[in-house]
Write a protein that holds these residues in place. Structure first.
Motif, PDB file in Angstrom:
ATOM      1  N   ASN A 218      40.225  -2.245 -19.799  1.00 41.05           N
ATOM      2  CA  ASN A 218      39.694  -3.098 -20.861  1.00 41.05           C
ATOM      3  C   ASN A 218      38.214  -2.858 -21.144  1.00 41.05           C
ATOM      4  N   LEU A 219      37.696  -1.699 -20.738  1.00 42.65           N
ATOM      5  CA  LEU A 219      36.283  -1.396 -20.972  1.00 42.65           C
ATOM      6  C   LEU A 219      36.015  -1.256 -22.471  1.00 42.65           C
ATOM      7  N   ASN A 220      36.866  -0.484 -23.167  1.00 44.70           N
ATOM      8  CA  ASN A 220      36.760  -0.315 -24.615  1.00 44.70           C
ATOM      9  C   ASN A 220      37.876  -1.141 -25.253  1.00 44.70           C
ATOM     10  N   VAL A 221      37.527  -2.285 -25.797  1.00 43.52           N
ATOM     11  CA  VAL A 221      38.539  -3.229 -26.260  1.00 43.52           C
ATOM     12  C   VAL A 221      39.356  -2.653 -27.414  1.00 43.52           C
ATOM     13  N   LYS A 222      38.731  -1.896 -28.318  1.00 44.12           N
ATOM     14  CA  LYS A 222      39.477  -1.312 -29.437  1.00 44.12           C
ATOM     15  C   LYS A 222      40.581  -0.390 -28.932  1.00 44.12           C
ATOM     16  N   THR A 223      40.257   0.425 -27.932  1.00 42.23           N
ATOM     17  CA  THR A 223      41.263   1.309 -27.350  1.00 42.23           C
ATOM     18  C   THR A 223      42.342   0.509 -26.639  1.00 42.23           C
ATOM     19  N   SER A 224      41.936  -0.522 -25.896  1.00 42.24           N
ATOM     20  CA  SER A 224      42.902  -1.364 -25.188  1.00 42.24           C
ATOM     21  C   SER A 224      43.891  -1.986 -26.156  1.00 42.24           C
ATOM     22  N   LEU A 225      43.385  -2.487 -27.262  1.00 37.78           N
ATOM     23  CA  LEU A 225      44.256  -3.139 -28.237  1.00 37.78           C
ATOM     24  C   LEU A 225      45.246  -2.162 -28.845  1.00 37.78           C
ATOM     25  N   LYS A 226      44.818  -0.947 -29.122  1.00 28.85           N
ATOM     26  CA  LYS A 226      45.727   0.050 -29.691  1.00 28.85           C
ATOM     27  C   LYS A 226      46.832   0.409 -28.706  1.00 28.85           C
ATOM     28  N   ILE A 227      46.467   0.526 -27.429  1.00 27.56           N
ATOM     29  CA  ILE A 227      47.486   0.853 -26.423  1.00 27.56           C
ATOM     30  C   ILE A 227      48.457  -0.310 -26.249  1.00 27.56           C
ATOM     31  N   MET A 228      47.932  -1.522 -26.180  1.00 30.82           N
ATOM     32  CA  MET A 228      48.816  -2.679 -26.047  1.00 30.82           C
ATOM     33  C   MET A 228      49.713  -2.825 -27.278  1.00 30.82           C
ATOM     34  N   GLN A 229      49.175  -2.511 -28.463  1.00 33.92           N
ATOM     35  CA  GLN A 229      49.986  -2.613 -29.670  1.00 33.92           C
ATOM     36  C   GLN A 229      51.146  -1.633 -29.644  1.00 33.92           C
ATOM     37  N   LEU A 258      41.114  -9.422 -27.111  1.00 41.74           N
ATOM     38  CA  LEU A 258      42.022  -8.951 -26.064  1.00 41.74           C
ATOM     39  C   LEU A 258      42.953 -10.069 -25.621  1.00 41.74           C
ATOM     40  N   LYS A 259      42.425 -11.283 -25.521  1.00 41.13           N
ATOM     41  CA  LYS A 259      43.275 -12.420 -25.170  1.00 41.13           C
ATOM     42  C   LYS A 259      44.397 -12.593 -26.187  1.00 41.13           C
ATOM     43  N   ALA A 260      44.066 -12.442 -27.458  1.00 43.59           N
ATOM     44  CA  ALA A 260      45.074 -12.600 -28.501  1.00 43.59           C
ATOM     45  C   ALA A 260      46.189 -11.569 -28.360  1.00 43.59           C
ATOM     46  N   GLY A 261      45.827 -10.341 -28.018  1.00 47.27           N
ATOM     47  CA  GLY A 261      46.842  -9.314 -27.810  1.00 47.27           C
ATOM     48  C   GLY A 261      47.695  -9.586 -26.593  1.00 47.27           C
ATOM     49  N   ILE A 262      47.058  -9.981 -25.496  1.00 47.95           N
ATOM     50  CA  ILE A 262      47.774 -10.256 -24.251  1.00 47.95           C
ATOM     51  C   ILE A 262      48.767 -11.396 -24.433  1.00 47.95           C
ATOM     52  N   ALA A 263      48.365 -12.400 -25.199  1.00 42.91           N
ATOM     53  CA  ALA A 263      49.207 -13.585 -25.379  1.00 42.91           C
ATOM     54  C   ALA A 263      50.523 -13.272 -26.088  1.00 42.91           C
ATOM     55  N   GLN A 264      50.599 -12.121 -26.743  1.00 47.51           N
ATOM     56  CA  GLN A 264      51.815 -11.773 -27.482  1.00 47.51           C
ATOM     57  C   GLN A 264      52.905 -11.186 -26.594  1.00 47.51           C
ATOM     58  N   PHE A 265      52.567 -10.775 -25.390  1.00 45.06           N
ATOM     59  CA  PHE A 265      53.560 -10.124 -24.530  1.00 45.06           C
ATOM     60  C   PHE A 265      54.519 -11.153 -23.945  1.00 45.06           C
ATOM     61  N   PRO A 266      55.810 -10.850 -23.938  1.00 48.07           N
ATOM     62  CA  PRO A 266      56.788 -11.768 -23.355  1.00 48.07           C
ATOM     63  C   PRO A 266      56.775 -11.688 -21.830  1.00 48.07           C
ATOM     64  N   PRO A 267      57.438 -12.605 -21.153  1.00 47.31           N
ATOM     65  CA  PRO A 267      57.537 -12.537 -19.689  1.00 47.31           C
ATOM     66  C   PRO A 267      58.152 -11.212 -19.239  1.00 47.31           C
ATOM     67  N   GLY A 268      57.644 -10.703 -18.120  1.00 47.11           N
ATOM     68  CA  GLY A 268      58.224  -9.506 -17.523  1.00 47.11           C
ATOM     69  C   GLY A 268      57.789  -8.207 -18.136  1.00 47.11           C
ATOM     70  N   HIS A 308      51.835 -14.516 -20.188  1.00 47.82           N
ATOM     71  CA  HIS A 308      52.980 -14.300 -19.309  1.00 47.82           C
ATOM     72  C   HIS A 308      52.733 -13.119 -18.364  1.00 47.82           C
ATOM     73  N   ALA A 309      51.519 -12.609 -18.330  1.00 49.46           N
ATOM     74  CA  ALA A 309      51.222 -11.457 -17.479  1.00 49.46           C
ATOM     75  C   ALA A 309      51.344 -11.832 -16.009  1.00 49.46           C
ATOM     76  N   HIS A 310      51.843 -10.884 -15.224  1.00 48.81           N
ATOM     77  CA  HIS A 310      51.881 -11.039 -13.769  1.00 48.81           C
ATOM     78  C   HIS A 310      50.536 -10.569 -13.232  1.00 48.81           C
ATOM     79  N   LEU A 311      49.861 -11.422 -12.451  1.00 48.14           N
ATOM     80  CA  LEU A 311      48.520 -11.109 -11.960  1.00 48.14           C
ATOM     81  C   LEU A 311      48.545 -10.720 -10.493  1.00 48.14           C
TER      82      LEU A 311
END
Length: 493
Positions: A218-229, A258-268, A308-311
């Motif tokens: 998550n150092l470069n948020v733009k890159t992180s968001l593209k990968i998560m997308q 980044l929080k907004a992107g993470i929040a979209q992931f379903p459980p598991g 829903h991320a596993h930490l």
């Protein structure tokens, strides 16, 4: 095959990303090169026999902290039965403090650091001349765009049965002295479009479990968001075909986007590995770790409450300047944040890491054999360190395993570290063992400890049974997607 590239993985599930990078960048020697992977614990003679079956002229080994002792035996036997075969070593274990290592003495050549460019050139010189005069060759770091990506070299069997390691970047800008990444100058990203195209191809082939080894995802948020997308698009296209991604996060850097992107992931679908290591600011300063503890805690709390991320959160015992009381406070603070797993690690002196500069001032004593675990410090004597080692082991068995989710809350009570340490001391006194404890016996010991703490027997039986599907030897159903077995961050390839 003229050249065989090999390593001993910690588990079969850990497919070597490093070997595949090397093969992908062998250039004109690619057709003459093959990969031969093993798992630690295999018989030395059988490994040597398999390596020599291809009649190679060169055998290269990836050497890591978890395999150096067994790889040394393999190299020694190879030099006895096939002295004409050139042995080339690479990997983090032989890239630092190279002189004086037995495996280096036995081998013919060593590549330190990046091998993508240097290994093919060295092999060409060995095969075609002029014969290299130097034993140790410093790896040349090429531009990231010039490194051939290795993902097509994961076989269909790898995709079906193994953890697929991937990386969108190499290196780390932080200087934590216990980590080899402290030697990096920065983090270097791969060209993102090409990387995502490779991920697309892997997914089309059936890959569903991706473990990113980037130190700072998550150092470069733009890159992180593209990968998560990329992963969100796969999930949206077929919700019944789960995709699982593992990332390592900088704990105090979680902006709203980044929080907004993470929040979209379903459980598991998402796991985060978060390195806290210590909550003590003075210890953090000693080991050159920059971390906003309040922000890190806030981010962990947000992830637990709003995603829903596993930490999976890491702490390290035995850092210079940290005594048991300080570590206990950090442990209790982390327990209160409620992550799904707390990885309780013991400090290791990895070759080349700056942590050695504290050895004299903090009377740090390390095991001279891999994995070079700290045995005592100025603030924690040897017997106490061994108690911490046992705590860590029982914590994995009881808490991180997920088998005693309800029961472990009672064991910890209002003083998690103190109470679990009492449990660890007791169970060791009862068993004299930290390994090979059968699950049914472990469940019986947990029930017995609850009674030692004053719980009536019928309540203890009911509490332990609540963690199982009706029987103490039958764990409750696990989630459909289970996190891959991980190697500790500072040991990873």
């Amino acid at each position: 095959m003229t050249i065989v590239l090999s390593t001993l993985n910690a588990r079969y599930a850990h497919a070597s990303l490093g070997l595949r990078y090397l093969l992908a960048n062998m250039g004109e020697l690619t057709e003459q090169t093959s990969i031969q992977e093993f798992v630690i614990g295999a018989k030395t003679t059988e490994m040597v026999e398999r390596l020599l079956a291809a009649a190679p002229r060169i055998v290269g080994f990836g050497v890591y902290i978890w395999n150096v002792e067994e790889t040394t035996r393999v190299v020694a036997m190879l030099k006895q039965v096939a002295p004409h075969v050139a042995i080339v070593l690479g990997g983090p274990e032989v890239s630092h403090e190279t002189n004086g290592q037995e495996i280096v003495r036995l081998a013919d050549y060593v590549v330190t650091g990046w091998g993508d460019v240097t290994l093919p050139k060295l092999c060409a010189d060995i095969l075609n001349g002029p014969k290299p005069l130097m034993k140790v060759h410093a790896g040349v770091q090429p531009p990231m765009a010039e490194i051939a990506l290795p993902y097509s070299l994961y076989s269909d069997g790898d995709i079906a049965h193994r953890t697929l390691y991937v990386e969108a970047s190499r290196g780390c800008p932080f200087k934590c002295e216990f980590c080899l990444s402290a030697l990096d100058k920065t983090a270097w990203p791969f060209p993102l479009d090409n990387f995502l195209a490779q991920m697309e191809t892997m997914h089309a082939r059936g890959a569903r479990l991706f473990k990113f080894v980037d130190r700072t995802f998550n150092l470069n948020v733009k890159t992180s968001l593209k990968i998560m997308q990329f992963f969100l698009d796969k999930i949206a296209a077929n919700p019944d075909d789960p995709v699982y991604a593992h990332f390592e996060l900088v704990p105090d850097h979680l902006p709203d986007a980044l929080k907004a992107g993470i929040a979209q992931f379903p459980p598991g679908a998402l796991q985060f590995e978060i390195g806290i290591q210590s909550f003590n600011p003075e210890v953090q300063a000693l080991v050159s770790r920059r971390q906003d503890n309040a922000k890190a805690a806030e981010n962990i709390r947000w992830l637990m409450e709003h995603s829903h991320a596993h930490l999976h959160v890491d702490l390290i015992a035995g850092l210079p300047g940290e005594d048991v009381a300080s570590f206990a406070r950090g442990f209790d603070q982390l327990v209160a944040l409620g992550p799904h797993e707390i990885q309780f690690g013991i400090l290791k002196r990895l070759r080349g890491t700056p942590i050695i500069r504290h050895t004299e001032a903090f009377k740090m004593v390390f095991d001279p054999y891999p994995p070079y675990t700290v045995l005592s410090t100025r603030d924690i004597d040897f017997p106490t360190m061994q108690r911490l080692v046992r705590f860590a082991r029982y914590w994995d068995l009881v808490a991180n395993s997920g088998r005693f989710a309800n029961t472990v809350l009672y064991i910890m009570g209002k003083a998690p570290f103190e109470n679990f340490m009492s449990f660890a001391d007791w169970i060791y006194a009862r068993t004299d063992a930290t390994h090979r404890i059968a699950l049914d016996r472990l469940a019986g010991l947990v029930r017995e400890w609850l009674q030692v703490c004053g719980m009536p027997k019928d309540e203890a039986v009911a509490l332990v049974a609540s963690d199982y599907a009706g029987r103490v030897d039958a764990p409750a159903a696990k989630p459909a997607v289970v996190a891959p077995m991980r190697q500790a961050r500072h040991l990873a390839a």
